[in-house]
Structure formats: structure tokens, C-alpha cells
Scaffold this active site. Structure first.
Site, PDB file in Angstrom:
ATOM      1  CG  ASP A  87      -6.178   2.149  -8.930  1.00  0.00           C
ATOM      2  OD1 ASP A  87      -5.951   3.116  -9.678  1.00  0.00           O
ATOM      3  OD2 ASP A  87      -7.121   2.133  -8.106  1.00  0.00           O
ATOM      4  N   GLY A 115      -8.161  -0.107   0.139  1.00  0.00           N
ATOM      5  CA  GLY A 115      -8.340  -0.474  -1.267  1.00  0.00           C
ATOM      6  C   GLY A 115      -7.072  -0.310  -2.076  1.00  0.00           C
ATOM      7  CB  ALA A 116      -4.642   2.464  -2.414  1.00  0.00           C
ATOM      8  CB  THR A 172     -12.156   7.942  -8.070  1.00  0.00           C
ATOM      9  OG1 THR A 172     -11.173   8.071  -7.062  1.00  0.00           O
ATOM     10  CG2 THR A 172     -13.017   9.197  -8.114  1.00  0.00           C
ATOM     11  N   GLY A 232       3.299   9.812  -6.267  1.00  0.00           N
ATOM     12  CA  GLY A 232       2.034   9.173  -6.649  1.00  0.00           C
ATOM     13  C   GLY A 232       1.496   9.573  -8.013  1.00  0.00           C
ATOM     14  CE  LYS A 272     -10.389   3.734  -7.011  1.00  0.00           C
ATOM     15  NZ  LYS A 272      -8.938   3.772  -6.836  1.00  0.00           N
TER      16      LYS A 272
HETATM   17  N1  LIG Z   1      -1.654   7.652  -7.014  1.00  0.00           N
HETATM   18  C1  LIG Z   1      -2.781   7.046  -7.328  1.00  0.00           C
HETATM   19  O1  LIG Z   1      -3.102   6.840  -8.514  1.00  0.00           O
HETATM   20  C2  LIG Z   1      -3.699   6.560  -6.238  1.00  0.00           C
HETATM   21  C3  LIG Z   1      -4.662   5.573  -6.524  1.00  0.00           C
HETATM   22  C4  LIG Z   1      -5.494   5.134  -5.487  1.00  0.00           C
HETATM   23  C5  LIG Z   1      -5.358   5.685  -4.213  1.00  0.00           C
HETATM   24  N2  LIG Z   1      -4.421   6.634  -3.984  1.00  0.00           N
HETATM   25  C6  LIG Z   1      -4.253   7.202  -2.635  1.00  0.00           C
HETATM   26  O2  LIG Z   1      -4.044   6.144  -1.708  1.00  0.00           O
HETATM   27  C7  LIG Z   1      -4.480   6.528  -0.415  1.00  0.00           C
HETATM   28  C8  LIG Z   1      -5.281   5.398   0.232  1.00  0.00           C
HETATM   29  O3  LIG Z   1      -6.478   5.182  -0.500  1.00  0.00           O
HETATM   30  P1  LIG Z   1      -7.468   3.963  -0.152  1.00  0.00           P
HETATM   31  O4  LIG Z   1      -8.532   4.000  -1.188  1.00  0.00           O
HETATM   32  O5  LIG Z   1      -6.722   2.701   0.077  1.00  0.00           O
HETATM   33  O6  LIG Z   1      -8.075   4.440   1.249  1.00  0.00           O
HETATM   34  P2  LIG Z   1      -8.764   3.519   2.373  1.00  0.00           P
HETATM   35  O7  LIG Z   1      -9.326   2.265   1.768  1.00  0.00           O
HETATM   36  O8  LIG Z   1      -9.636   4.423   3.142  1.00  0.00           O
HETATM   37  O9  LIG Z   1      -7.530   3.060   3.317  1.00  0.00           O
HETATM   38  C9  LIG Z   1      -6.837   4.003   4.083  1.00  0.00           C
HETATM   39  C10 LIG Z   1      -5.596   3.368   4.668  1.00  0.00           C
HETATM   40  O10 LIG Z   1      -4.832   4.397   5.299  1.00  0.00           O
HETATM   41  C11 LIG Z   1      -4.618   4.057   6.671  1.00  0.00           C
HETATM   42  N3  LIG Z   1      -4.592   5.305   7.428  1.00  0.00           N
HETATM   43  C12 LIG Z   1      -5.418   6.374   7.277  1.00  0.00           C
HETATM   44  N4  LIG Z   1      -5.047   7.355   8.121  1.00  0.00           N
HETATM   45  C13 LIG Z   1      -3.967   6.892   8.807  1.00  0.00           C
HETATM   46  C14 LIG Z   1      -3.132   7.451   9.814  1.00  0.00           C
HETATM   47  N5  LIG Z   1      -3.345   8.679  10.278  1.00  0.00           N
HETATM   48  N6  LIG Z   1      -2.123   6.708  10.296  1.00  0.00           N
HETATM   49  C15 LIG Z   1      -1.901   5.462   9.827  1.00  0.00           C
HETATM   50  N7  LIG Z   1      -2.649   4.874   8.869  1.00  0.00           N
HETATM   51  C16 LIG Z   1      -3.677   5.592   8.367  1.00  0.00           C
HETATM   52  C17 LIG Z   1      -5.757   3.134   7.022  1.00  0.00           C
HETATM   53  O11 LIG Z   1      -5.385   2.384   8.173  1.00  0.00           O
HETATM   54  P3  LIG Z   1      -6.500   1.626   9.079  1.00  0.00           P
HETATM   55  O12 LIG Z   1      -6.909   0.407   8.295  1.00  0.00           O
HETATM   56  O13 LIG Z   1      -5.744   1.288  10.303  1.00  0.00           O
HETATM   57  O14 LIG Z   1      -7.619   2.604   9.281  1.00  0.00           O
HETATM   58  C18 LIG Z   1      -5.846   2.308   5.734  1.00  0.00           C
HETATM   59  O15 LIG Z   1      -4.836   1.342   5.686  1.00  0.00           O
HETATM   60  C19 LIG Z   1      -5.279   7.826  -0.630  1.00  0.00           C
HETATM   61  O16 LIG Z   1      -4.451   8.896  -0.244  1.00  0.00           O
HETATM   62  C20 LIG Z   1      -5.519   7.887  -2.124  1.00  0.00           C
HETATM   63  O17 LIG Z   1      -5.603   9.207  -2.613  1.00  0.00           O
HETATM   64  C21 LIG Z   1      -3.588   7.074  -4.952  1.00  0.00           C
END
Ligand SMILES: NC(=O)c1ccc[n+]([C@@H]2O[C@H](COP(=O)([O-])OP(=O)(O)OC[C@H]3O[C@@H](n4cnc5c(N)ncnc54)[C@H](OP(=O)(O)O)[C@@H]3O)[C@@H](O)[C@H]2O)c1
Length: 284
Positions: A105, A134-135, A65, A247, A69
Site C-alpha cells: 500500500d 491502517g491506511a 485486505t 483512489g 492486515k
Molecule cells: N485505494 C486503495 O488502494 C486503498 C487501500 C487501503 C485502504 N483504502 C481505503 O482507505 C479507507 C480507510 O481504511 P483503513 O483501513 O485505514 O480504515 P480504519 O483503520 O478503520 O480507519 C478509518 C479512519 O477513518 C476515520 N473515520 C471513519 N469514519 C469517519 C467519519 N465519519 N468522520 C471522520 N473520520 C472518520 C477514522 O477516524 P477515528 O480514528 O476517529 O475513528 C480512522 O481514521 C477505506 O475507505 C479503505 O477502503 C484504500
């Protein structure tokens, strides 16, 4: 199961509590399997060495995680096509002296949406995807597998959304477009589904402030953030009379292929499992 006790785990950093040991532990107990699934807090600089050690120690494989990844993708000896398209790996299976990388995922989100909305509910319809990390990349592939006709990516930093759309356009059947969050009104008007794949809405972080009245009355809103389980976005969607998907569904379903690879049995996502994980979330 013959041979040594099967053991697997989850690697992440910082060592925040993962729900995966509780999830796999539930299934191990349910199926009477004498195995173990353990948390493996691992610093990024130690990932490669730690993986080598786990293979030598006889682990069946690991889930990886945040923030591993992409590194796991680079370290895998072989990749399945979904992981290749996702550019990220959340499951490494130790087999035949090498590491096979998978991305579950994509399957997890698609299965969760299909379970709640029905297999064909999104076919030929447009969806809005919030986020470009990534998500969100996995979410594009999941939505595409459910045959949506268009995925409108909205991201705070528009350039990142554009890069995501450009990267996945060659493999996606759906039309991909990208805009900043200010593109919401235009994108949402006829959308069948909104998926929040940003980290906005996580504990102590405000949800995105979007006018949900813009959505059609029969639209659904999915938030892949699961801590808290009911994000502000989902609360507001419920108040607006929209269907909601949290989620936890994605989290539970993404674990199914991992458990099958580690322990040789395909488990079921059941209401009892959800109760177990809701309890774990409530316990903090
Ligand atoms: N349910 C599940 O099984 C599962 C699986 C995987 C991930 N998730 C969840 O998915 C979420 C994202 O994970 P990730 O790995 O994709 O993270 P990441 O790669 O760090 O990407 C974060 C994303 O959120 C945006 N963001 C962050 N803060 C923001 C704000 N205040 N306002 C607007 N946009 C904002 C970022 O926008 P910018 O590009 O503009 O910075 C980017 O698009 C996490 O909460 C994670 O826990 C859940």
C-alpha cells in the site's frame, strides 16, 4: 512459466466484492499467463488455518485486505522493512516453507502520487493527512518516501492521530504532528497536498466537510477511497480548481509488486487497466 499453474488470491471479510481478481485477471490475460487469481472470503477466526491450507494447496501467496492486515503481520515468518514500519501486511508470499510479509500500500500510494504530480513535486513541502487508521499509517510512510518535509495528521479522534505520529516519528524523516479535524484551517493554509485516508466519503457515507478554499490554489487533493471513484471531496476540489487524484491509482499500483511476486512478471498500470476497473465499479 514451468511447473503447476500459478495461483494466488485475495483474503478478506466480509466477503464484499474485491476489485483485485479483476485487476490481476486483466494482467494475466494481457500477458498470456495460464494462472489464476481468486477471491477467498475468510472469517478472521479462520485466517491462520486457511493460510496453512493454501500453502499446502500450492498457492504462490495471497493479498490480504480488511480486516486481516494486522493479523497477517503477526502471522508472517519474515517481514520486509516497510511492512515492519507499517505494522500491517497486505501481501503474503509463500516461499521456502514460510510466509514473507510485505506492505505494498505504501508503494501504491507513493507511485500514484508521483505518477500524477511528478517525482519531486512534494519534496520539502508540507502535506495534510486525514485519518489515523491502517491506511493512514501506510500514507505517512508513502508521503515520507516522497520527501515531504512535514505531515500534519488530522483525525476525528485526536488521540489516535497522536499515537500514529508518535509511533512513526522514529522512522520518518518528515516532521509529524497531530490534531483533531478542527485543526484544518491552520494545517491547510500552506499545504501542497491533502490525502484523505479516512473511510468518510465511501458509498453511503458523507465526505468530510472541509473548507477547501483554505488550500493554496496549486495544492492537490488525493482521496484513497475509490468507491465511489469521484467522492464528494474530489468533486468539491475540482470545483475549487484544485488538482485531484482518486483512489484507483493507489489500488492499481499496490497490485504491481503482488503480481510480480505471484506470477514472475512486473506488469504496467495503463489507461486500459483503469477503464477495466472503472467498468467493474460501474457494474457494482
Ligand atoms: N485505494 C486503495 O488502494 C486503498 C487501500 C487501503 C485502504 N483504502 C481505503 O482507505 C479507507 C480507510 O481504511 P483503513 O483501513 O485505514 O480504515 P480504519 O483503520 O478503520 O480507519 C478509518 C479512519 O477513518 C476515520 N473515520 C471513519 N469514519 C469517519 C467519519 N465519519 N468522520 C471522520 N473520520 C472518520 C477514522 O477516524 P477515528 O480514528 O476517529 O475513528 C480512522 O481514521 C477505506 O475507505 C479503505 O477502503 C484504500
Amino acid at each position: 512459466m514451468k511447473g503447476p499453474m500459478p495461483i494466488a488470491g485475495v483474503m478478506g471479510w466480509p466477503a464484499r466484492q474485491s476489485l483485485s481478481p479483476r485487476l490481476h485477471g486483466f494482467w494475466l490475460k494481457e500477458h498470456g499467463i495460464d494462472g489464476a487469481f481468486v477471491p477467498l472470503p475468510t472469517r478472521p477466526e479462520d485466517l491462520s488455518t486457511a493460510l496453512r491450507g493454501l500453502r499446502v494447496a500450492g498457492f504462490r501467496g495471497v493479498n490480504v485486505t480488511v480486516p486481516h492486515k494486522e493479523a497477517a503481520f503477526a502471522l508472517a515468518d519474515r517481514l520486509d522493512p516497510v511492512a515492519r514500519a507499517a505494522g500491517a501486511v497486505n501481501l503474503l508470499v509463500f516461499r521456502g516453507g514460510g510466509m514473507e510479509g510485505f506492505n505494498t500500500d505504501v508503494f501504491g500510494l507513493a507511485a500514484s502520487l508521483a505518477e500524477t504530480l511528478g517525482d519531486a513535486a512534494l519534496r520539502g513541502k508540507p502535506a495534510v493527512l486525514l485519518g489515523a487508521g491502517g491506511a493512514a499509517r501506510a500514507a505517512v510512510l508513502a508521503l515520507d518516501s516522497l520527501s515531504v518535509n512535514e505531515i500534519r495528521i488530522l483525525n476525528r479522534h485526536r488521540g489516535r492521530g497522536e499515537a500514529l505520529a508518535a509511533a512513526l516519528a522514529p522512522v520518518a524523516k518528515a516532521k509529524l504532528s497531530a490534531a483533531g479535524l478542527e485543526g484544518w484551517s491552520k494545517a491547510a493554509g500552506d499545504a501542497a497536498l491533502v490525502v484523505n485516508a479516512t473511510s468518510a466519503g465511501m458509498k453511503d457515507t458523507p465526505s468530510l466537510d472541509l473548507d477547501l478554499e483554505t488550500l493554496p490554489k496549486d495544492a492537490a487533493v488525493c482521496d484513497i477511497v475509490y468507491n465511489p471513484l469521484e467522492t464528494d471531496l474530489l468533486k468539491r476540489a475540482k470545483c475549487a480548481g484544485l488538482r485531484t487524484i482518486d483512489g484507483l491509482g493507489m489500488l492499481m499500483h499496490q497490485a504491481v509488486p503482488s503480481f510480480a511476486a505471484f506470477f514472475g512478471l512486473t506488469p504496467k498500470v495503463t489507461p486500459a487497466l483503469r477503464v477495466e476497473l472503472e467498468k467493474a465499479l460501474a457494474d457494482g
